[in-house]
Design an enzyme around this catalytic site. Structure first.
Site, PDB file in Angstrom:
ATOM      1  N   PRO A 120      65.548  63.853 -62.786  1.00 52.12           N
ATOM      2  CA  PRO A 120      66.232  62.661 -62.273  1.00 52.12           C
ATOM      3  C   PRO A 120      65.393  61.976 -61.206  1.00 52.12           C
ATOM      4  CG  PRO A 120      67.186  64.644 -61.301  1.00 52.12           C
ATOM      5  CD  PRO A 120      66.234  65.099 -62.376  1.00 52.12           C
ATOM      6  N   PRO A 121      65.281  60.651 -61.216  1.00 53.05           N
ATOM      7  CA  PRO A 121      64.546  59.943 -60.163  1.00 53.05           C
ATOM      8  C   PRO A 121      65.211  60.194 -58.811  1.00 53.05           C
ATOM      9  CG  PRO A 121      65.404  58.403 -61.821  1.00 53.05           C
ATOM     10  CD  PRO A 121      65.908  59.765 -62.177  1.00 53.05           C
ATOM     11  N   CYS A 122      64.444  60.651 -57.845  1.00 53.74           N
ATOM     12  CA  CYS A 122      65.035  61.097 -56.573  1.00 53.74           C
ATOM     13  C   CYS A 122      64.567  60.291 -55.362  1.00 53.74           C
ATOM     14  CB  CYS A 122      64.698  62.570 -56.332  1.00 53.74           C
ATOM     15  SG  CYS A 122      65.319  63.675 -57.602  1.00 53.74           S
ATOM     16  N   GLN A 123      63.910  59.149 -55.590  1.00 51.31           N
ATOM     17  CA  GLN A 123      63.298  58.450 -54.462  1.00 51.31           C
ATOM     18  C   GLN A 123      64.281  58.146 -53.338  1.00 51.31           C
ATOM     19  OE1 GLN A 123      62.651  57.965 -57.582  1.00 51.31           O
ATOM     20  NE2 GLN A 123      60.496  57.534 -57.928  1.00 51.31           N
TER      21      GLN A 123
END
Length: 503
Positions: free
Chosen positions: A120-123
């Site tokens: 999952p994109p966690c930025q």
């Protein structure tokens, strides 16, 4: 929290310890993580990927070969229900659509899923994000956590770029990956979590690609095998050097196998590929041989339909003569150890032409002439000729760099023009980039090869699919570690049941 006797009584019923373990791949992309897990002995229960382009590649390689385009487009349509797509094994929608389907979640939970994996994109992720549902940056990691809570898998694997472990620490805040580790530990019945910083080249991929992973076992499973997670990060190089943080290897740590001279190089990866296809080599590198022949990961029905169609995804990109000459200059700079920014000197607006030529002569002073490209073509007979050529072809774009035959590839990215072939005046093909990632040649990428810059925000063409993927070799090592841990727990539970019956 569940008691250990609950494990013995329920979680390993039906003697599943030697069957293929079931996994779910969220944010699946084209399937690099799934490919590695399949090779490690896991069996796909469901994949979720919102991009129609990446999902087409996944479907073609894991579900069934696309021979009827109309039928596939009907399946992939937004109008097709999440339940219908899930029945095939691939949902081509946002993860939210799966979370809104009680039927799909119940079916997965009833299967007693062994592993939920994904990146999952966690930025923008933070623990505070759950209290702010309007913060879009936080939604996808929390959806991942919500899915884990709903499905209750025995193990979880999260992968992301290595920078996720560093962001915000300068401000004294926890990194997004630390926050995700904590959230996973508190998710559902709880998970014992081990962070890891891994480099793909340590697992047999010819590429320097650092990535972080969270490898977790549900607390009841972890207790069965005596596993406790750590706040400290395991690093793949610890399999080669001593470290002070881990007196013993964490149970779930992927085993690194390639160090120093064992690390595969660009020559190992693509030296057997010519512009027209396979070269006939008397001494084919082991890695290239594996890439040519490996179809062990393919489902039987896919392998039967695939046949031998020759080398796919190896279409050369077209370049102008000026661009090809510039690529030869880059190769010459590499061989002569000249800084690549030299190509940008002619674009310095504040410097006169005479000043630019002076700077170029100084930068080229130690070079040997005639200047040759990687293919042996002479590009300049003297320093003055090369200065004038650079004045004509100079560009601000000096990020392009030619690869070196005797080193692993740098991190594969999603753009086709960032790297130049080691000896030919061209960029790399999709297949060559896929080789660096450790995708075997039997894995076929679908959809268009690349796209315009304004469409990169929502399109995922072949080059982007390759660049975004988890290297299958690294995924396989992680999958093997998780499989061994789960089978160890199954064996311990079986032994415990045997003792109870004997008593």
């Amino acid at each position: 929290m569940f008691q250990l006797q609950h494990v013995a009584g329920m979680f390993w019923e039906n003697e599943r310890m030697f069957d293929n373990l079931k996994y779910v791949d969220l944010f699946a992309g084209c399937g690099g993580l799934s490919l590695g897990l399949e090779k490690a002995g896991f069996e796909l229960a469901l994949a979720v990927e919102k991009s129609p382009m990446a999902a087409e590649t996944f479907y073609h390689n894991f579900i069934e070969r696309i021979t009827d385009r109309t039928a596939y487009e009907r399946f992939a349509s937004e109008e097709t229900s999440v339940e219908e797509q899930a029945a095939k094994g691939l949902v081509i929608k946002e993860l939210e659509a799966v979370l809104e389907s009680p039927a799909v979640l119940k079916k997965l939970r009833d299967q007693q899923i062994d592993l939920v994996a994904g990146g999952p994109p966690c930025q923008g992720f933070s623990l505070a994000g759950r209290r702010n549902p309007d913060d879009v940056r936080n939604q996808l990691p929390w959806q991942f956590i919500e899915f884990v809570e709903a499905v209750n898998p025995k193990a979880v694997l999260v992968e992301n770029v290595s920078g996720m472990a560093q962001d915000f620490r300068k401000q004294g805040k926890a990194s997004p990956f630390d926050d995700l580790r904590i959230a996973l530990g508190e998710c559902g019945e709880g998970y014992e979590v081990q962070p890891a910083l891994l480099n793909a080249m340590h697992f047999g991929a010819p590429q320097h690609r650092p990535r972080v992973m969270l490898l977790a076992l549900r607390t009841d499973i972890a207790a069965t095998v005596g596993f406790e997670g750590s706040e400290h990060t395991w690093r793949s190089e610890y399999d080669s050097i001593e470290n002070l943080l881990f007196p013993e290897r964490p149970l779930v740590a992927p085993l690194a196998t390639h160090f120093d001279s064992e690390i595969f190089t660009v020559a190992d990866a693509i030296g057997d590929l010519s512009p027209k296809g396979y070269r006939r080599l008397s001494n084919l590198p082991d890695f290239a041989h594996e890439m040519r022949t490996d179809s062990s990961w393919m489902p039987v029905h896919i392998a039967e339909a695939a046949g031998r169609s020759g080398l796919t995804n190896h279409t050369l990109r077209k370049h102008t003569d000026a661009t090809a000459t510039r690529f030869r200059i880059y190769q010459f700079f590499r061989d002569q150890q000249i800084h690549p920014k030299t190509i940008g000197i002619p674009k310095q607006a504040e410097v006169s032409d005479a000043g630019k030529r002076k700077q170029l002569r100084a930068a080229l002073a130690g070079a040997s002439f005639p200047a040759k490209g990687g293919d042996g073509a002479i590009i300049a007979s003297s320093i003055n000729d090369l200065v004038e050529l650079i004045m004509e072809l100079g560009t601000k774009k000096h990020s392009q760099r030619p690869l070196a035959w005797n080193k692993p590839s740098p991190t594969v990215v999603s753009l086709p023009d960032d790297y130049v072939h080691p000896s030919e005046p061209r960029t790399l093909t999709v297949r060559e980039m896929a080789r660096f990632q450790s995708f075997p040649d039997s894995f076929e990428f679908r959809s268009k090869e690349t796209t315009g810059s304004h469409r990169r925000r929502f399109e995922v063409p072949q080059y982007t699919q390759v660049g975004n993927a988890v290297p299958p070799k690294m995924a396989e090592a992680a999958g093997k570690a998780m499989r061994e841990a789960l089978q160890g727990a199954a064996q311990a539970s079986s032994d415990s049941n045997g003792l109870k019956r004997a008593g």
